[in-house]
Motif scaffolding. Structure first.
Motif, short mmCIF file in Angstrom:
data_model
loop_
_atom_site.label_atom_id
_atom_site.label_comp_id
_atom_site.label_asym_id
_atom_site.label_seq_id
_atom_site.Cartn_x
_atom_site.Cartn_y
_atom_site.Cartn_z
N ALA A 100 35.58 89.78 64.15
CA ALA A 100 36.10 89.00 65.48
C ALA A 100 35.43 87.58 65.39
CB ALA A 100 35.88 89.68 66.69
N HIS A 101 34.05 87.57 65.07
CA HIS A 101 33.65 86.30 65.15
C HIS A 101 33.95 85.33 63.84
CE1 HIS A 101 30.34 83.36 64.92
NE2 HIS A 101 30.12 83.59 63.65
N THR A 102 34.23 86.11 62.73
CA THR A 102 34.78 85.25 61.75
C THR A 102 36.19 84.66 61.82
OG1 THR A 102 33.60 86.74 60.15
CG2 THR A 102 35.41 85.61 59.14
N TYR A 103 37.06 85.40 62.65
CA TYR A 103 38.39 85.08 62.84
C TYR A 103 38.38 83.90 63.91
CZ TYR A 103 43.16 84.73 64.59
OH TYR A 103 44.45 84.55 64.80
N LYS A 104 37.29 83.97 64.78
CA LYS A 104 37.27 82.92 65.64
C LYS A 104 36.84 81.61 65.06
CE LYS A 104 35.93 86.23 69.41
NZ LYS A 104 34.61 86.75 70.21
N VAL A 105 35.75 81.79 64.15
CA VAL A 105 35.38 80.47 63.47
C VAL A 105 36.17 79.95 62.75
CG1 VAL A 105 33.75 79.64 61.66
CG2 VAL A 105 32.83 81.34 63.44
N PHE A 106 37.26 80.79 62.03
CA PHE A 106 38.28 80.46 61.16
C PHE A 106 39.21 79.45 62.20
CE2 PHE A 106 42.35 80.40 59.27
CZ PHE A 106 42.42 80.26 57.95
N SER A 107 39.50 80.21 63.28
CA SER A 107 40.55 79.67 64.04
C SER A 107 39.98 78.13 64.60
CB SER A 107 40.80 80.20 65.24
OG SER A 107 41.47 81.66 64.97
N LEU A 108 38.87 78.12 65.05
CA LEU A 108 37.98 76.81 65.41
C LEU A 108 38.13 75.78 64.31
CD1 LEU A 108 35.01 78.00 67.20
CD2 LEU A 108 36.94 76.86 68.42
N MET A 109 37.82 76.43 63.01
CA MET A 109 38.05 75.24 61.77
C MET A 109 39.52 74.74 61.78
SD MET A 109 36.84 73.79 59.35
CE MET A 109 35.05 74.71 59.19
N SER A 110 40.53 75.64 61.86
CA SER A 110 41.79 75.37 61.69
C SER A 110 42.29 74.32 63.07
CB SER A 110 42.80 76.61 62.08
OG SER A 110 44.33 76.17 62.18
N TYR A 111 41.60 74.56 64.19
CA TYR A 111 41.88 73.75 65.22
C TYR A 111 41.28 72.17 64.97
CZ TYR A 111 41.72 70.94 69.65
OH TYR A 111 41.56 70.30 70.53
N THR A 112 40.23 72.26 64.62
CA THR A 112 39.17 70.90 63.99
C THR A 112 40.09 70.15 62.99
OG1 THR A 112 37.40 72.09 64.84
CG2 THR A 112 37.16 70.16 63.11
N LEU A 113 40.38 71.00 62.01
CA LEU A 113 41.15 70.13 60.72
C LEU A 113 42.48 69.62 61.05
CD1 LEU A 113 39.85 72.32 57.64
CD2 LEU A 113 39.04 70.37 58.58
N ASN A 114 43.18 70.39 62.03
CA ASN A 114 44.74 70.01 62.50
C ASN A 114 44.38 68.70 63.51
OD1 ASN A 114 46.19 71.63 60.81
ND2 ASN A 114 45.80 73.19 62.17
N THR A 115 43.41 68.74 64.27
CA THR A 115 43.14 67.79 65.36
C THR A 115 42.48 66.46 64.73
OG1 THR A 115 42.82 69.49 67.02
CG2 THR A 115 42.02 67.42 67.56
N TYR A 116 41.64 66.60 63.84
CA TYR A 116 40.97 65.60 63.33
C TYR A 116 41.34 65.43 61.85
CZ TYR A 116 38.58 66.14 67.68
OH TYR A 116 38.06 66.05 68.96
N LYS A 117 42.37 64.95 61.53
CA LYS A 117 43.00 65.03 60.19
C LYS A 117 42.38 64.25 59.40
CE LYS A 117 47.60 66.12 61.68
NZ LYS A 117 47.46 67.73 61.30
N GLN A 118 41.68 63.04 59.75
CA GLN A 118 40.74 62.18 58.98
C GLN A 118 39.63 62.93 58.20
OE1 GLN A 118 41.17 62.34 62.37
NE2 GLN A 118 39.01 61.60 63.45
N ILE A 119 39.05 63.84 58.85
CA ILE A 119 37.92 64.73 58.04
C ILE A 119 38.17 65.12 56.71
CG2 ILE A 119 36.44 66.87 58.32
CD1 ILE A 119 36.96 66.71 61.36
N VAL A 120 39.27 65.50 56.43
CA VAL A 120 39.67 65.96 55.09
C VAL A 120 40.82 65.09 54.37
CG1 VAL A 120 38.28 68.20 54.98
CG2 VAL A 120 40.77 67.91 55.54
N GLY A 121 41.31 64.48 55.16
CA GLY A 121 42.73 63.66 54.80
C GLY A 121 43.61 65.06 54.13
N ASP A 122 44.13 64.43 53.10
CA ASP A 122 44.98 65.28 52.35
C ASP A 122 44.46 66.10 51.07
OD1 ASP A 122 47.44 64.54 53.97
OD2 ASP A 122 47.72 62.76 52.65
N ASP A 123 43.32 66.01 51.05
CA ASP A 123 42.51 66.95 50.14
C ASP A 123 42.52 68.33 50.50
OD1 ASP A 123 40.70 67.96 48.17
OD2 ASP A 123 39.36 65.93 48.34
N GLN A 124 43.37 69.02 49.55
CA GLN A 124 43.72 70.56 49.74
C GLN A 124 42.55 71.23 49.18
OE1 GLN A 124 46.17 72.08 51.56
NE2 GLN A 124 44.76 73.71 51.40
#
Length: 183
Positions: free
Chosen positions: A90-114
């Protein structure tokens, strides 16, 4: 049965263990639907990772049935967050979800680098994987002397050659840094 002053109690005179083996985890409260969380984590991994990223995560985690079984019942902590059966998942899923939110909200963090996106998502999933060996149903094991961070790094080191081949040596060391330094 005993009735003392209006309070009814059950008196247990003896307890016998079953002759067949049993799993202690079967007797623990289930706060989370681990299959639902596990399937959601796998589905979200497919949706967010590149094909090579999912292949690597599948090799390291999802295809390892023994590890997945342990991951599904492991505690995330002894006294803090998600200190229950399935808490690590459950904790891992929550961290993954927060990562997804962060990367989708702040696209400049990683840009288009898959490759960097893969690093962030895989790192979020594996950051606490060492807790599978550090703890046993909420109790620390002998291996906990080196912490879950080292135990997780030790586990992924088995996959260094494949990870370096798919990404790069620096990508691998960045993943190691997530496991070792996420606290």
């Amino acid at each position: 049965i005993d009735d003392y002053g209006g309070t009814i109690s059950i008196i247990v005179e003896s307890v016998e263990l079953p002759k067949e083996e049993y799993n202690v985890a079967d007797f623990l409260e289930e706060k989370y639907d681990v299959e639902k969380y596990f399937n959601a984590l796998r589905t979200q991994s497919v949706n967010h990772l590149s094909s090579k990223g999912f292949s690597m995560l599948d090799l390291i985690l999802f295809s390892n049935e023994k590890l997945c079984d342990e991951f599904k019942v492991a505690f995330a902590a002894k006294n803090h967050h998600d200190n229950c059966k399935g808490g690590l998942l459950a904790h891992t899923y929550k961290v993954f979800s927060l990562m997804s939110y962060t990367l989708n909200t702040y696209k400049q963090i990683v840009g288009d680098d898959q490759d960097i996106k893969d690093l962030m998502y895989i790192g979020s999933i594996l950051h606490d994987i060492g807790k599978v060996w550090e703890m046993n149903l909420g109790a620390y094991t002998e291996q906990s002397i080196v912490t879950h961070r080292y135990l997780g790094m030790e586990y992924i080191a088995k996959y260094k050659e494949q990870l370096v081949k798919e990404y790069s040596e620096m990508w691998y060391y960045n993943l190691v840094s997530i496991l070792l330094q996420h606290h």
